[in-house]
Design an enzyme around this catalytic site. Sequence first.
Site, PDB file in Angstrom:
ATOM      1  N   LYS A 144       0.837  -1.200   0.000  1.00  0.00           N
ATOM      2  CA  LYS A 144       0.000   0.000   0.000  1.00  0.00           C
ATOM      3  C   LYS A 144       0.873   1.252   0.000  1.00  0.00           C
ATOM      4  CE  LYS A 144      -2.994   2.733   2.964  1.00  0.00           C
ATOM      5  NZ  LYS A 144      -3.578   2.881   4.306  1.00  0.00           N
ATOM      6  N   ASP A 162      -7.107   1.025   0.945  1.00  0.00           N
ATOM      7  CA  ASP A 162      -7.225   1.025   2.406  1.00  0.00           C
ATOM      8  C   ASP A 162      -8.615   0.512   2.775  1.00  0.00           C
ATOM      9  OD1 ASP A 162      -8.956   3.068   1.778  1.00  0.00           O
ATOM     10  OD2 ASP A 162      -8.030   4.550   3.096  1.00  0.00           O
TER      11      ASP A 162
END
Length: 234
Positions: A144, A162
């Site tokens: 991420k 997310d």
Amino acid sequence: MSISTIVNDTACMAISCRKKISVALSDDEIRLMMEILTEEFPDPKPALHFKNAYELLCAVMLSAQATDASVNQATPQLFAKAPDPKAMVKLGAEGIAPFIKSIGLWRVKSKNLELMSEQLLQRHHGMVPDDYAALRALSGVGEKTAAVIMNVIYHKPYIAVDTHIFRVCCRTGLCVGKNALDVQHALADIIPLQYQNEAHHRLLYHGRFVCTAKKPDCGHCVLSALCKSRKDFD
């Protein structure tokens, strides 16, 4: 872990994740969704505060299992003391810790900031690399975080996922998967390329402000006509 290993592993995950996700929207519906989100959030900006690539890298690392607000409260003092990798290494994990004790997992994050900064100096002349695999090879930098840097700093079509984006993807039917990484690996094959640069922030803000976890505001949702879960919240 070598960079070549990361590249190979990432390619394998991208292939395998296609078997783990489902898409409930047609190509036309996906394109329409992206057009609608473009109108809803025409110029989305990152919520984390930063002045350069290094500060964003540090901030995103600190944001894991923490709120953007808590990171934004801590980083001004940290960056004033350690504005670059050399200063961060000099500060060391013990010196970093007092600045970020209000953030979750601060002990691990203090050490990772020190190690990551040292690696930037050793491998990249203190610069944040514009290569996904090179970013992933840094201590404390996950998929991420690397995707955020590639997207925000280098304007590459990476979509970091997310909890907000994962929720929007699964609820709407854009991309339904067991976890955020499965969805992240798949989105590049689902969202038209022309929308990918801004898709991360547009999906994120829609999840944060409209498609919230407990009480989604379906009555004011611009995607309600497309959403496959709309009836579940009526």
